[in-house]
Scaffold this motif. Structure first.
Motif, mmCIF file in Angstrom:
data_model
loop_
_atom_site.group_PDB
_atom_site.id
_atom_site.type_symbol
_atom_site.label_atom_id
_atom_site.label_comp_id
_atom_site.label_asym_id
_atom_site.label_seq_id
_atom_site.Cartn_x
_atom_site.Cartn_y
_atom_site.Cartn_z
ATOM 1 N N GLU A 107 0.813 -1.221 0.000
ATOM 2 C CA GLU A 107 0.000 0.000 0.000
ATOM 3 C C GLU A 107 0.844 1.269 0.000
ATOM 4 O OE1 GLU A 107 -2.452 -0.609 3.415
ATOM 5 O OE2 GLU A 107 -3.577 -2.234 2.443
ATOM 6 N N THR A 108 2.125 1.115 0.301
ATOM 7 C CA THR A 108 2.981 2.311 0.284
ATOM 8 C C THR A 108 4.204 2.042 -0.585
ATOM 9 O OG1 THR A 108 4.404 1.685 2.142
ATOM 10 C CG2 THR A 108 2.335 2.793 2.698
ATOM 11 N N ARG A 109 4.788 3.135 -1.001
ATOM 12 C CA ARG A 109 5.996 3.031 -1.843
ATOM 13 C C ARG A 109 7.096 2.270 -1.090
ATOM 14 N NH1 ARG A 109 7.995 6.441 -6.064
ATOM 15 N NH2 ARG A 109 6.087 7.629 -6.000
ATOM 16 N N PHE A 110 7.215 2.558 0.229
ATOM 17 C CA PHE A 110 8.264 1.906 1.008
ATOM 18 C C PHE A 110 8.067 0.389 1.021
ATOM 19 C CE2 PHE A 110 9.877 0.009 4.887
ATOM 20 C CZ PHE A 110 11.199 0.407 4.840
ATOM 21 N N VAL A 111 6.829 -0.046 1.260
ATOM 22 C CA VAL A 111 6.568 -1.488 1.338
ATOM 23 C C VAL A 111 6.819 -2.126 -0.032
ATOM 24 C CG1 VAL A 111 4.828 -3.268 1.790
ATOM 25 C CG2 VAL A 111 4.925 -1.232 3.225
ATOM 26 N N ALA A 112 6.371 -1.456 -1.078
ATOM 27 C CA ALA A 112 6.560 -2.000 -2.428
ATOM 28 C C ALA A 112 8.037 -2.212 -2.729
ATOM 29 C CB ALA A 112 5.951 -1.049 -3.446
ATOM 30 N N GLU A 113 8.878 -1.317 -2.224
ATOM 31 C CA GLU A 113 10.308 -1.398 -2.547
ATOM 32 C C GLU A 113 11.101 -2.216 -1.538
ATOM 33 O OE1 GLU A 113 11.629 2.616 -3.302
ATOM 34 O OE2 GLU A 113 10.150 2.862 -4.890
ATOM 35 N N PHE A 114 10.616 -2.296 -0.281
ATOM 36 C CA PHE A 114 11.361 -3.025 0.746
ATOM 37 C C PHE A 114 11.034 -4.513 0.743
ATOM 38 C CE2 PHE A 114 12.374 -4.309 5.132
ATOM 39 C CZ PHE A 114 13.681 -3.850 5.197
ATOM 40 N N VAL A 115 9.775 -4.818 0.437
ATOM 41 C CA VAL A 115 9.356 -6.229 0.445
ATOM 42 C C VAL A 115 9.389 -6.756 -0.985
ATOM 43 C CG1 VAL A 115 7.526 -7.849 1.073
ATOM 44 C CG2 VAL A 115 7.884 -5.795 2.446
ATOM 45 N N GLY A 116 10.388 -7.512 -1.303
ATOM 46 C CA GLY A 116 10.500 -8.080 -2.647
ATOM 47 C C GLY A 116 11.141 -7.107 -3.624
ATOM 48 N N GLU A 117 11.613 -7.694 -4.724
ATOM 49 C CA GLU A 117 12.266 -6.889 -5.750
ATOM 50 C C GLU A 117 11.250 -6.552 -6.828
ATOM 51 O OE1 GLU A 117 16.457 -7.041 -8.180
ATOM 52 O OE2 GLU A 117 15.662 -8.867 -7.296
ATOM 53 N N SER A 118 11.450 -5.456 -7.513
ATOM 54 C CA SER A 118 10.513 -5.103 -8.592
ATOM 55 C C SER A 118 11.114 -4.047 -9.506
ATOM 56 C CB SER A 118 9.200 -4.590 -7.992
ATOM 57 O OG SER A 118 9.462 -3.559 -7.076
ATOM 58 N N THR A 119 10.458 -3.879 -10.648
ATOM 59 C CA THR A 119 10.799 -2.779 -11.547
ATOM 60 C C THR A 119 9.773 -1.680 -11.300
ATOM 61 O OG1 THR A 119 11.536 -4.344 -13.211
ATOM 62 C CG2 THR A 119 11.081 -2.097 -13.951
ATOM 63 N N ARG A 120 10.260 -0.460 -11.251
ATOM 64 C CA ARG A 120 9.338 0.657 -10.957
ATOM 65 C C ARG A 120 9.220 1.570 -12.180
ATOM 66 N NH1 ARG A 120 11.032 5.078 -6.486
ATOM 67 N NH2 ARG A 120 10.215 6.872 -7.615
ATOM 68 N N PHE A 121 7.974 1.925 -12.496
ATOM 69 C CA PHE A 121 7.705 2.910 -13.558
ATOM 70 C C PHE A 121 6.926 4.062 -12.931
ATOM 71 C CE2 PHE A 121 7.074 -1.421 -15.302
ATOM 72 C CZ PHE A 121 8.187 -1.506 -16.138
#
Lengths: 260, 349
Positions: B224-238
């Motif tokens: 739900e937050t940018r921090f969680v999206a980036e801290f939990v698991g790897e991903s590509t961001r657009f």
């Protein structure tokens, strides 16, 4: 120290000091062969001095340990305003000339002071008595047990104590079962050093209790009366005690000795 | 079982923890996850009674224990570094822990043996801590903390300092013990893989504040937050702006990424789209987001490899491919992913 040559430089410099430290022992043992050690040790005055020292020094050590070890633990764990002042007070008797400490004790506990007068009135004189000797010995020797024990407690991981508390043990049980056993080498070394300092105490004792005589005050009196030969017997006793203390301290580990 | 309500703890003027609230139900494995200095250990210590909060409450079995001492709470704790008592054997450590709870000496011995057996350290019962390996020490500490059946077990980064194989072994062991005993566990870690693998629920902390709480699946799939999206698991961001009623995000590069309505309610707002590497394929397939590009880097991880593809329209995209596959740097490829795999996080989240 990367090379043996570098090590030699340090060894040579250290050897100079070592030689200086050893020379008086050599001079003492080789220059006092004429002394009647056995006879002196049998004299009632010498024996009284030995007994007085061996009675007062353990009492002073016990007092210093009973109150000093908790203080050491408190200083190791607590943060508070004025901690630096408390630490300075603990160290002060170490750096203060013993005769100055003795003068202050006289002014605090002498027979013409409120405290000293009250004690004398109930038959417990605080000066010129064995109690006076204990007061002087405790004053100058207590810092050893506090400083050494404090270092020991500081090296104990606080998590040990925290784990003990969560198990259901209170602070006193935790101190007794976890903190003290974990720091026991340092505490024991502190106690031994305190005893060594107490048994050899002279300056402050001269001021508070010239009588009854302890070994150091007896040595002074005998020296004034009979020269160097008169002090050999008691000096030997003190040397034996000091050597025993060093061996005890080294066996206790983690203490300020010259052993790794 | 455990409830932390609006917990705040300050050191000087600096708040280490701000208004943290979460619940751990009986038998649940809850993890506090966050980077170093995020306040997770402070929360743990407040639960144990080792830190006094400035505000908020700690409830154990529905009872307010905020003002009570650690010895009055019945919690077990395992720290990052070994806290076994060095002058006691493993068995004595456990029996010492049992002492306030079990008065009978024989029963203490019996319970110590049971718990040492449970954590598979019985053969080291008469060993002193300095002769234990890292893994054995961890097991002994677990046994000690479990022995008196605490209401909640607190584990403060207990796998730190262990090598990779041992970390996995002890991690699995902690989970097994938790399932077998049914003890409520509050686990603290900065390692998101560790958290995902053992937890029933994860509370993500950042800079002393709670970012999001939920199941590992929820946090991974729907941060739900940018921090969680980036801290939990790897991903590509657009990065871009939500359009088409939330069905797509127009990137700053001009390209559009379909997000299957995930941006609903954020029309016209700036947002980031995250795509997990395992959801990106090196083929067009029937994906509705397809971009052509060139493989710029392949990092072998053994069982898989991570390929970085530089695309003209959306920039760099990370994908997972089979380990030691034929994918080569410099190769022209297409990357594709489904709009249903896109994670959209609005900029103000």
């Amino acid at each position: 120290m990367r090379t043996p040559r570098e090590r030699h430089v340090f060894a040579v410099l250290g050897a100079v000091l070592l030689a200086y430290l050893l020379y008086p022992f050599f001079a003492f043992f080789s220059g006092t062969r004429g002394a009647d050690v056995t006879g002196d040790l049998r004299s009632p005055e010498t024996q009284e001095a030995v007994v007085n020292s061996l009675v007062t020094a353990p009492v002073a050590t016990a007092i210093a340990a009973v109150f000093g070890v908790p203080l050491a633990y408190f200083l190791a764990r607590a943060e508070f305003r004025g901690k630096g002042v408390v630490e300075a007070v603990v160290i002060l008797p170490l750096v203060l000339p013993p005769v100055v400490g003795g003068s202050m004790l006289l002014m605090g506990f002498g027979r013409f002071t409120t405290v000293g007068g009250a004690a004398e009135a109930v038959g417990v004189p605080l000066t010129d008595s064995l109690v006076g000797v204990v007061l002087a010995q405790t004053f100058v020797s207590a810092p050893f047990v506090v400083i050494t024990s404090r270092a020991g407690f500081s090296s104990v991981d606080e998590h040990l104590e925290q784990a003990s508390r969560t198990m259901g043990h209170g602070p006193v049980a935790t101190f007794w079962n976890v903190s003290l056993p974990s720091a026991r080498s340092a505490v024991a070394a502190g106690v031994v050093l305190t005893f060594a300092r107490a048994v050899g105490e002279f300056g402050a004792t001269m001021m508070t209790a010239y009588n009854p005589r302890t070994m150091p005050t007896r040595i002074w009196v005998d020296f004034i009366a009979g020269g160097i030969d008169g002090v050999v017997a008691l000096s030997l006793v003190l040397i034996v005690i000091s050597t025993t203390v060093i061996v005890a301290v080294q066996r206790l580990e983690k203490v300020p000795t010259v052993r790794d | 079982m455990l409830e932390v309500r609006n917990l705040t703890k300050k050191y000087g003027n600096e708040a280490a923890v701000k208004e943290i609230s979460f619940v751990a139900d009986e038998g649940e494995f809850v993890t506090l996850l966050g980077p170093s200095g995020c306040g997770k250990t402070t929360v743990l210590k407040a639960v144990a009674g080792l830190e006094k909060p400035d505000n908020g409450k700690v409830l154990l079995r529905n009872e307010d224990v905020t003002g009570t001492k650690p010895e009055e709470r019945n919690v077990g704790i395992v720290f990052q570094s070994s806290s076994l008592f060095p002058r006691m054997t493993v068995r004595e450590n456990v029996e010492y822990a049992l002492k306030p709870h079990v008065t009978d000496r024989g029963e203490r011995r019996e319970r110590a043996e049971d718990v040492l057996g449970l954590v598979k350290i019985a053969e080291k019962a008469d060993t002193y801590p300095d002769s234990l390996s890292g893994g054995e020490a961890r097991r002994a500490e677990l046994a000690r903390a479990l022995s008196y059946k605490p209401d909640v077990m607190l584990l403060d980064e207990p796998l730190t300092g262990l090598d990779r194989a041992l970390r996995t072994e002890i991690r699995d062991e902690i989970k097994r013990i938790q399932v077998e005993t049914g003890v409520t566990m509050l686990f603290v870690t900065h390692d998101q893989e560790e958290a995902i693998s053992v937890s029933d629920r994860i509370v993500v902390l950042n800079d002393g504040e709670k970012e999001q709480a939920g199941t590992p699946r929820r946090l991974y799939r729907r941060p739900e937050t940018r921090f969680v999206a980036e801290f939990v698991g790897e991903s590509t961001r657009f990065d871009g702006v939500v359009e088409e009623g939330g069905k797509g995000v127009r990137l700053t590069t001009g390209a559009k990424v379909g997000v299957n309505g995930r941006g609903e309610g954020d029309e016209g707002n700036k947002a980031s789209v995250y795509v997990r590497p395992e959801n990106v394929e090196l083929e067009e397939g029937d994906h509705n987001n397809v971009f052509s590009g060139e493989v710029v880097e392949v990092t072998e991880m053994g069982s898989y490899a991570e390929a970085r593809v530089e695309t003209e329209r959306v920039g760099e995209v990370i994908t997972k491919v089979d380990g030691f596959s034929d994918v080569r740097e410099g190769e022209d490829v297409v990357v594709g992913f489904d709009d249903s795999d896109a994670i959209v996080v609005a900029d103000d989240a």
